[in-house]
Design a protein around this motif. Structure first.
Motif: not given
Length: 468
Positions: A87-89, A100-103, A135-138
């Protein structure tokens, strides 16, 4: 209060409207009837691929149900990484950053997801999906901010590089935010991080910072080299390789510190650093990569020795230096800039050189899509173009070629406003005010319009004008 329809109820309504049976729906979606039946009965949570197929059958936009899918498979059910990862991809492919932020907000209360999300972020970065990666790194960094982990430091490193752009004030903040995390990185990663930091501070002309970071990089590289040169029985093999051979970081340290001395006007000390990386006879390896870098540093040292002599006022080295930049495309921008700086400092006449490089200068100034050139980062190239415009303006205004000088000066001022480079905005203003009496009404109109876009500089510009 009405309940939000589930994806399953939406599918059931579609079947009813179309008068389909399970087999017919499965055929349209490319799924077997048993799978469709399990989904509709609520016995199975759809995989992302299955959801995409169903969405296509319903003639809805890609990702239409993702917000609802997140609710159903992560809030109302136990999160399952085998469903979440694809789903992320898909969210990254469709640029659905809110999803992505919600996940990640739903996942990162549980630190076991932190390394998994970090791996996905690395994949996104390699695929060029920078916004999704950031977003993921943050998120990973925020979740590990109390852990003092190496992964936290590496996330900050990635965020630093991703935040670099045209705004030099933002670049400075990105560098200052990252710098405290450098010593938490693995020693090898530290070398590349320090190099990137030094390059960023060079583009910002923060020379104290460049000197400090470059010295630290050189010391760390020397330690790593000494570890590899111990007797075989005591030798510590590197568990990973830096992006460049180890000696490169020592030589770059000297090169960067030499540029600091040049900026400070200490040309004698700059020459000492130039001589240091000119002599790399102590390097023992002879592989292709090593020989490539040895050749580069030898050429750079010879060129920078000439630059230091030029800044001393030694005009005799100009022909050799011009020959050098003629044959080294990656050095044309820096080379022409150095010639102009020395000409303005020592009142050289370099008209014939500027005429020879006229088309190159025009191309350099007009390029829209900047990129790294050789060892010069994109940010450093952008700064050099601005300074080239400033030096060209200074040169031609001193020679009473006012139309040409003001044209370059206004281009330079616009460039530095875009870069948010306060130091050079004020330098451009001071230079303009020194020659204001020779500006026609059109030039004055353009000048005033440029300054209107920089209200935050109004008071400082007033000081610059009064102190000019």
């Amino acid at each position: 209060m009405t309940n939000t329809p589930t994806i399953r109820t939406e599918l059931e309504a579609f079947i009813k409207r179309r008068g389909l049976n399970i087999s017919q729906l499965g055929k349209e979606a490319g799924l077997n009837a048993g799978t469709v039946s399990s989904i509709l009965k609520g016995n199975r949570v759809m995989a992302v691929d299955q959801l995409d197929r169903m969405t296509a059958v319903l003639a809805l936009p890609q990702g239409y149900y993702y917000e609802q899918y997140i609710q159903e498979c992560m809030v109302e059910a136990v999160p399952n990484w085998r469903r979440i990862r694809p789903l992320l991809y898909r969210c990254a492919e469709l640029d659905k950053l809110d999803c992505i932020r919600q996940i990640v907000l739903l996942l990162l209360d549980n630190l076991t997801y932190s390394p998994l999300l970090f791996e996905v972020a690395e994949d996104f970065l390699n695929q060029g999906r920078k916004a999704s990666a950031a977003l993921l790194y943050e998120s990973v960094a925020n979740s590990e901010r109390r852990q003092h982990s190496e992964r936290l430091a590496f996330c900050q490193y990635r965020l630093f590089t991703l935040r670099l752009g045209d705004d030099q004030e933002q670049n400075l903040q990105a560098a200052l935010q990252f710098e405290p995390f450098v010593d938490r990185l693995d020693e090898i990663d530290q070398l590349d991080a320090l190099r990137d930091l030094a390059n960023t501070y060079r583009s910002l002309q923060r020379w104290d910072k460049v000197d400090k970071v470059a010295e630290e990089m050189g010391n760390l590289a020397r330690i790593q080299i000494s570890l590899t040169q111990q007797p075989r029985s005591k030798r510590q093999e590197l568990h990973k390789k830096p992006q460049r051979p180890l000696f490169v970081y020592v030589a770059l340290s000297d090169l960067f510190r030499g540029s600091v001395c040049d900026a400070r006007g200490d040309y004698e000390q700059a020459l000492q650093y130039d001589y240091a990386y000119a002599d790399l006879s102590w390097v023992q390896d002879k592989d292709e990569d090593t020989l490539h870098w040895l050749t580069l540093f030898k050429e750079w040292a010879q060129a920078n020795i000439k630059v230091s002599r030029l800044m001393f006022g030694d005009q005799s080295v100009l022909p050799e230096y011009v020959d050098y930049i003629k044959s080294h495309n990656n050095e044309k921008l820096a080379g022409i800039l150095n010639i102009l700086k020395s000409a303005n400092k020592s009142n050289f006449d370099v008209d014939y050189i500027l005429q020879y490089f006229e088309s190159e200068i025009s191309s350099l100034i007009q390029q829209k899509q900047l990129k790294a050139v050789g060892v010069y980062s994109k940010e450093l190239v952008s700064d050099q173009i601005g300074r080239l415009l400033y030096e060209l303006a200074h040169y031609y205004l001193k020679k009473y070629l006012y139309f040409k000088g003001f044209d370059y000066l206004l281009q330079g001022l616009e460039k530095f406003i875009t870069l948010n480079n306060e130091t050079f905005i004020l330098k451009c203003v001071r230079l303009f005010e020194n020659y204001r009496e020779f500006a026609n009404s059109e030039i004055l109109f353009t000048y005033r319009n440029l300054l209107k876009g920089g209200d935050e500089y109004e008071k400082k510009i007033g000081v610059a004008v009064n102190g000019a």
